[in-house]
Structures are given as structure tokens and as C-alpha cells.
Design a protein around this motif. Structure first.
Motif, PDB file in Angstrom:
ATOM      1  N   TYR A  88      13.573  11.103   0.218  1.00 44.87           N
ATOM      2  CA  TYR A  88      13.913  12.151  -0.169  1.00 44.87           C
ATOM      3  C   TYR A  88      13.266  13.208  -0.119  1.00 44.87           C
ATOM      4  N   ALA A  89      13.747  14.654  -0.152  1.00 49.50           N
ATOM      5  CA  ALA A  89      12.612  15.606  -0.325  1.00 49.50           C
ATOM      6  C   ALA A  89      14.007  16.064  -1.871  1.00 49.50           C
ATOM      7  N   MET A  90      12.762  16.515  -2.779  1.00 55.39           N
ATOM      8  CA  MET A  90      13.522  17.221  -4.177  1.00 55.39           C
ATOM      9  C   MET A  90      13.207  18.500  -3.970  1.00 55.39           C
ATOM     10  N   GLY A  91      14.410  18.956  -5.200  1.00 61.42           N
ATOM     11  CA  GLY A  91      14.081  20.386  -5.195  1.00 61.42           C
ATOM     12  C   GLY A  91      14.414  20.560  -6.864  1.00 61.42           C
ATOM     13  N   TRP A  92      14.110  21.558  -7.755  1.00 61.75           N
ATOM     14  CA  TRP A  92      13.955  21.735  -8.276  1.00 61.75           C
ATOM     15  C   TRP A  92      15.180  23.386  -8.538  1.00 61.75           C
ATOM     16  N   PHE A  93      15.779  23.947  -9.966  1.00 69.68           N
ATOM     17  CA  PHE A  93      17.001  25.119  -9.100  1.00 69.68           C
ATOM     18  C   PHE A  93      17.024  24.978 -10.569  1.00 69.68           C
ATOM     19  N   ARG A  94      17.349  26.942 -10.981  1.00 68.68           N
ATOM     20  CA  ARG A  94      17.857  27.224 -12.675  1.00 68.68           C
ATOM     21  C   ARG A  94      18.839  28.267 -12.066  1.00 68.68           C
ATOM     22  N   ILE A 125       9.520  19.729  -2.952  1.00 67.07           N
ATOM     23  CA  ILE A 125       8.745  18.588  -3.067  1.00 67.07           C
ATOM     24  C   ILE A 125       9.676  18.163  -2.100  1.00 67.07           C
ATOM     25  N   SER A 126       8.205  17.539  -0.831  1.00 67.89           N
ATOM     26  CA  SER A 126       8.632  17.417   0.892  1.00 67.89           C
ATOM     27  C   SER A 126       8.924  15.275  -0.280  1.00 67.89           C
ATOM     28  N   ARG A 127       9.244  15.379   1.251  1.00 72.05           N
ATOM     29  CA  ARG A 127       9.253  12.606   1.194  1.00 72.05           C
ATOM     30  C   ARG A 127       7.853  12.767   0.580  1.00 72.05           C
ATOM     31  N   ASN A 128       7.197  12.981   1.699  1.00 72.92           N
ATOM     32  CA  ASN A 128       5.709  11.806   0.833  1.00 72.92           C
ATOM     33  C   ASN A 128       4.840  13.261   0.385  1.00 72.92           C
ATOM     34  N   ARG A 183      19.028  14.453   1.716  1.00 72.68           N
ATOM     35  CA  ARG A 183      18.235  13.581   1.933  1.00 72.68           C
ATOM     36  C   ARG A 183      18.223  13.622   3.757  1.00 72.68           C
ATOM     37  N   TRP A 184      17.304  14.866   4.527  1.00 72.27           N
ATOM     38  CA  TRP A 184      17.860  15.079   5.522  1.00 72.27           C
ATOM     39  C   TRP A 184      16.339  15.786   6.046  1.00 72.27           C
ATOM     40  N   ALA A 185      16.416  17.291   5.075  1.00 68.89           N
ATOM     41  CA  ALA A 185      15.050  17.543   5.537  1.00 68.89           C
ATOM     42  C   ALA A 185      14.448  17.697   4.639  1.00 68.89           C
ATOM     43  N   THR A 186      12.831  17.661   5.435  1.00 62.52           N
ATOM     44  CA  THR A 186      11.405  17.688   4.981  1.00 62.52           C
ATOM     45  C   THR A 186      11.186  18.085   3.819  1.00 62.52           C
ATOM     46  N   LEU A 187      11.436  19.172   4.156  1.00 67.09           N
ATOM     47  CA  LEU A 187      11.161  20.073   2.375  1.00 67.09           C
ATOM     48  C   LEU A 187      12.312  21.578   3.004  1.00 67.09           C
ATOM     49  N   ALA A 237      19.861  25.504  -1.579  1.00 68.91           N
ATOM     50  CA  ALA A 237      20.460  24.784  -2.179  1.00 68.91           C
ATOM     51  C   ALA A 237      20.980  24.319  -1.510  1.00 68.91           C
ATOM     52  N   ARG A 238      21.824  24.971  -0.034  1.00 63.09           N
ATOM     53  CA  ARG A 238      23.692  24.662   0.078  1.00 63.09           C
ATOM     54  C   ARG A 238      22.819  23.187   0.845  1.00 63.09           C
ATOM     55  N   LEU A 239      21.811  23.387   1.058  1.00 58.99           N
ATOM     56  CA  LEU A 239      20.651  21.948   2.497  1.00 58.99           C
ATOM     57  C   LEU A 239      21.063  20.568   1.347  1.00 58.99           C
ATOM     58  N   TYR A 240      20.890  21.290  -0.080  1.00 56.88           N
ATOM     59  CA  TYR A 240      20.857  19.914  -0.722  1.00 56.88           C
ATOM     60  C   TYR A 240      22.466  18.835  -1.030  1.00 56.88           C
ATOM     61  N   ASP A 241      22.284  17.449  -0.751  1.00 52.17           N
ATOM     62  CA  ASP A 241      23.209  16.721  -1.004  1.00 52.17           C
ATOM     63  C   ASP A 241      23.072  16.063  -1.815  1.00 52.17           C
TER      64      ASP A 241
END
Length: 124
Positions: A32-38, A51-54, A100-104, A108-112
Motif C-alpha cells: 500500500y502507498a500511504m498518505g497523510w492529509f489534514r 510515501i510509496s509502497r517501498n 491499494r493501487w497507486a505507487t504514490l 485524496a480521491r484515489l485513497y481507498d
């Protein structure tokens, strides 16, 4: 079902630091690529860091670049946001998100999956 639980928020004076953590309950966290939003009161949710998957690639909003650092520990299924030199304008509810799908991605709309958020308040 993927669950995300943020922690580490609180009240801090301007110039101080906080480290947010986001624990993810999924067996394949490393994929999973991960992100922080506020989101501040009366404002739309905005991108902070990703941050990307790896873990090899990161991206930051201009307003936090040089002050915030995103990292991940795949052995602990956890993503972190180290926040230094905090400013009153950093006050917001901070959310972590998993893609789940994008590398990075910074969109926001792309996060699962999303966590419930943790409050960060920076006093002047």
C-alpha cells in the motif's frame, strides 16, 4: 477489512514537534502507498505527505516541506509523520490514508481507506 488508527496528536507550542503514527491492520501493508492529509475547521481536506509502497519515494505539500517527514515501517505495519517547527497554521485534524493501487499519489480521491483522524493543535 483494512483499518487505520492514528495516534500521537495533541497540543504543542509553536516551534515544537510531534510524531504521528498510523497503525494499519492489513496483512499486505507493504503493498500500500500511504498518505497523510489534514483538515482545519472551515477548510477542505488537504494533502500533507505521501510515501510509496517501498518507501523509496515521498512527496510533500509545499507548506510542510523541510519541516515534516513521512516514513514507514513495514515490519510494524505503521506509517509515521514527524512534524517539526510546528506553526499555528498546522492546527488541524490529521488523517492517514492507504492506497491499494497507486505507487504514490497526492490525490485524496484515489485513497481507498482512511483513519478517523487525530487532532493537532499548535498554540502561538
Amino acid at each position: 477489512q483494512v483499518q487505520l488508527v492514528e495516534s500521537g496528536g495533541g497540543l504543542v507550542q509553536a516551534g515544537g514537534s510531534l510524531r504521528l503514527s498510523c497503525a494499519v491492520s492489513v496483512r499486505t501493508f507493504s503493498t500500500y502507498a500511504m498518505g497523510w492529509f489534514r483538515q482545519a475547521p472551515g477548510k477542505e481536506r488537504e494533502f500533507v505527505a505521501a510515501i510509496s509502497r517501498n518507501g523509496g519515494s515521498t512527496s510533500y505539500a509545499g507548506s510542510v516541506k523541510g519541516r515534516f517527514t513521512i516514513s514507514r515501517d513495514d515490519a510494524k505495519n505503521t506509517v509515521y509523520l514527524q512534524m517539526n517547527s510546528l506553526k499555528p497554521e498546522d492546527t488541524a485534524v490529521y488523517y492517514c490514508a492507504a492506497d491499494r493501487w497507486a505507487t504514490l499519489t497526492i490525490q485524496a480521491r484515489l485513497y481507498d481507506y482512511w483513519g478517523q483522524g487525530t487532532q493537532v493543535t499548535v498554540s502561538s
